[in-house]
Design an enzyme around this catalytic site. Structure first.
Site, mmCIF file in Angstrom:
data_model
loop_
_atom_site.group_PDB
_atom_site.id
_atom_site.type_symbol
_atom_site.label_atom_id
_atom_site.label_comp_id
_atom_site.label_asym_id
_atom_site.label_seq_id
_atom_site.Cartn_x
_atom_site.Cartn_y
_atom_site.Cartn_z
ATOM 1 N N HIS A 97 39.255 45.457 31.924
ATOM 2 C CA HIS A 97 39.163 44.249 31.643
ATOM 3 C C HIS A 97 38.063 43.992 30.370
ATOM 4 C CE1 HIS A 97 40.618 42.410 35.195
ATOM 5 N NE2 HIS A 97 39.977 43.637 36.114
ATOM 6 N N HIS B 203 42.725 51.147 33.737
ATOM 7 C CA HIS B 203 42.549 49.582 34.295
ATOM 8 C C HIS B 203 41.292 49.196 33.643
ATOM 9 C CE1 HIS B 203 43.076 46.622 37.728
ATOM 10 N NE2 HIS B 203 41.813 46.212 37.087
ATOM 11 N N ASP C 283 38.450 49.637 36.297
ATOM 12 C CA ASP C 283 38.251 48.095 36.671
ATOM 13 C C ASP C 283 37.097 47.434 36.340
ATOM 14 O OD1 ASP C 283 38.953 45.652 37.774
ATOM 15 O OD2 ASP C 283 38.534 45.964 39.770
ATOM 16 N N HIS D 227 47.585 44.648 41.784
ATOM 17 C CA HIS D 227 46.542 44.153 42.691
ATOM 18 C C HIS D 227 46.890 43.909 44.262
ATOM 19 C CE1 HIS D 227 42.316 42.457 43.182
ATOM 20 N NE2 HIS D 227 43.143 42.109 44.397
ATOM 21 N N HIS E 243 43.259 50.163 41.608
ATOM 22 C CA HIS E 243 41.886 50.106 42.341
ATOM 23 C C HIS E 243 41.718 50.335 43.799
ATOM 24 C CE1 HIS E 243 42.900 45.965 42.356
ATOM 25 N NE2 HIS E 243 42.486 45.724 41.186
ATOM 26 N N LYS F 290 51.510 43.446 35.154
ATOM 27 C CA LYS F 290 50.548 43.187 36.200
ATOM 28 C C LYS F 290 50.963 42.294 37.209
ATOM 29 C CE LYS F 290 46.799 43.742 38.351
ATOM 30 N NZ LYS F 290 45.572 44.416 38.290
ATOM 31 N N ARG G 126 38.247 40.979 28.363
ATOM 32 C CA ARG G 126 37.970 39.830 28.024
ATOM 33 C C ARG G 126 38.403 39.186 26.520
ATOM 34 N NH1 ARG G 126 37.801 39.543 33.595
ATOM 35 N NH2 ARG G 126 35.963 40.060 34.274
ATOM 36 N N ASN H 106 44.378 39.178 32.393
ATOM 37 C CA ASN H 106 43.967 37.927 33.191
ATOM 38 C C ASN H 106 42.852 37.237 32.601
ATOM 39 O OD1 ASN H 106 41.868 40.021 33.811
ATOM 40 N ND2 ASN H 106 41.352 39.133 35.624
HETATM 41 C C1 NCD Z 1 38.427 41.473 38.102
HETATM 42 C C2 NCD Z 1 37.866 40.433 37.054
HETATM 43 O O1 NCD Z 1 36.897 40.128 37.069
HETATM 44 O O2 NCD Z 1 38.792 40.107 36.162
HETATM 45 N N1 NCD Z 1 37.548 41.180 39.214
HETATM 46 C C3 NCD Z 1 37.125 42.155 40.082
HETATM 47 O O3 NCD Z 1 36.458 42.510 40.924
HETATM 48 N N2 NCD Z 1 38.087 43.456 39.934
HETATM 49 C C4 NCD Z 1 39.844 41.139 38.465
HETATM 50 C C5 NCD Z 1 40.512 42.293 39.296
HETATM 51 O O4 NCD Z 1 40.688 43.354 38.837
HETATM 52 O O5 NCD Z 1 40.814 42.154 40.513
HETATM 53 ZN ZN ZN Z 2 40.794 44.478 37.457
#
Ligand code: NCD
Ligand code: ZN
Length: 345
Positions: A15, A13, A246, A135, A173, A98, A17, A41
């Protein structure tokens, strides 16, 4: 010197960007990990197979010749087309879909309001064995933010599993004892990821002695007793429980402000922190299951052939406080504990 060698870890998991942020941070994961499930996302989100293909190409371009493999996901919306999902799964482009309840977290406005609307997609996923990453928080305004995971499990997840038992679900998470207990009691088709930071900090770290915006994430960190339950689950070796960091970068200006973004950036120092946690809990021999074996098995992949070696140093190890990116500086997770492990280079 004490050393431990593991199959190269994966992050189930993550991110990454886009644009200058992607370029600035992808190397922090690629340095220590072989593969990652990449969250969809973005703004706008990665909804279709075509979106995922284009995003994968941008990630690959940012990686250059690094062999790190992004495993793509699709962002489930009430307009998602089951045929498009099936096509994306069939050629191996996407590893999971997701589900964000609308409004639950960063960039979740396009998420699902009514699960009934996405049942045709979920039924198709169950039929082809494509996992759903969730989530797991309700967004009902009346429900306290610290209770949103437990209420989700009872009022959304459990009924969904009863309605569609063949759907394979990754509860993402997990931050509560309720969550890990629920996963461990499940008979089949349920697994969960745990983050690095939820094994190390509780809500006191975030709120005592001043408010620390870099510890604000969703689901929000809970009481210490929940952290203890998560650690016990992580070090247990249970095959349904594995690492999803995460790691979620936001530039410091978006964290250190009157209404800061949710997300902790831990890609840079996750493995040393985990080695410290597993050592303290007397479970170094189970670190590899958590970082490198359980998740791959759940997603139907072989563990990585390559390995990574962690070495223990008597002196505490330090990490960069922040990573400079083209989008701005990003603060690295501070575990507020001495770390005596580093990745051997
Ligand atoms: C994540 C994000 O910033 O994209 N933020 C977080 O606090 N984990 C989104 C997510 O996984 O909930
Ligand atoms: Zn996340």
């Amino acid at each position: 010197m004490q050393q431990i060698t593991l199959r190269r870890p994966d992050d189930w998991h993550l991110h990454l960007r886009d644009g200058p942020m992607l370029e600035g941070i992808v190397g922090e994961s690629a340095r220590d990990f072989a593969r990652a499930i990449v969250m969809p996302n973005l703004v706008p989100p990665v909804v279709t197979r075509a979106d995922a293909l284009a995003y994968r190409d941008r990630i690959r371009a940012a990686l250059g010749d690094d062999p790190f493999r992004p495993c793509m996901t699709l962002y489930l919306t009430e307009a998602t087309d089951p045929d498009d999902v099936a096509a994306a799964a069939e050629d191996g482009l996407v590893t999971a879909v997701k589900l964000y309840p609308a409004g639950a977290t960063t960039n979740s406005q396009s998420g699902v309001r009514d699960l009934g609307e996405v049942m045709p997609v979920l039924e198709r996923m169950a039929a082809i064995g494509l996992p759903l990453c969730i989530h797991g928080e309700v967004t009902t305004p009346e429900v306290d933010i610290f209770d949103r995971e437990a209420v989700f499990i009872e009022t959304v997840l459990d009924p969904l599993r009863a309605r569609l038992p063949e759907l394979r679900i990754t509860l993402e998470h997990v931050t509560t004892k309720d969550g890990v207990d629920y996963v461990r009691e499940a008979e089949k088709n349920l697994a969960c990821t745990l983050t690095t930071h939820h094994l190390v900090i509780d809500r006191n770290h975030m709120l005592v002695g001043g408010i620390r915006p870099h510890y604000y994430c969703l689901p929000i960190v809970k009481r210490a007793e929940h952290k203890r339950a998560l650690r016990a689950a992580a070090v247990s070796g249970d095959a349904r429980i594995f690492l999803g960091t995460d790691s979620a970068p936001h530039v410091d200006a978006a964290k250190e402000t009157g209404c800061g973004c949710a997300g902790v950036f831990s890609a840079t120092n996750t493995l040393p922190i985990l080695a410290q946690v597993f050592e303290e809990d007397g479970a170094l021999d189970r670190l590899e299951a958590f970082t490198s074996l359980n998740g791959a098995a759940w997603y139907g992949m072989d563990p990585n052939e390559a390995t990574i070696t962690l070495e223990r140093s008597d002196d505490p190890v330090t990490f960069p406080a922040r990573i400079e990116t083209g989008a701005g500086p990003v603060t690295v997770f501070d575990p507020q504990m001495e770390i005596h492990w580093r990745v051997a280079r």
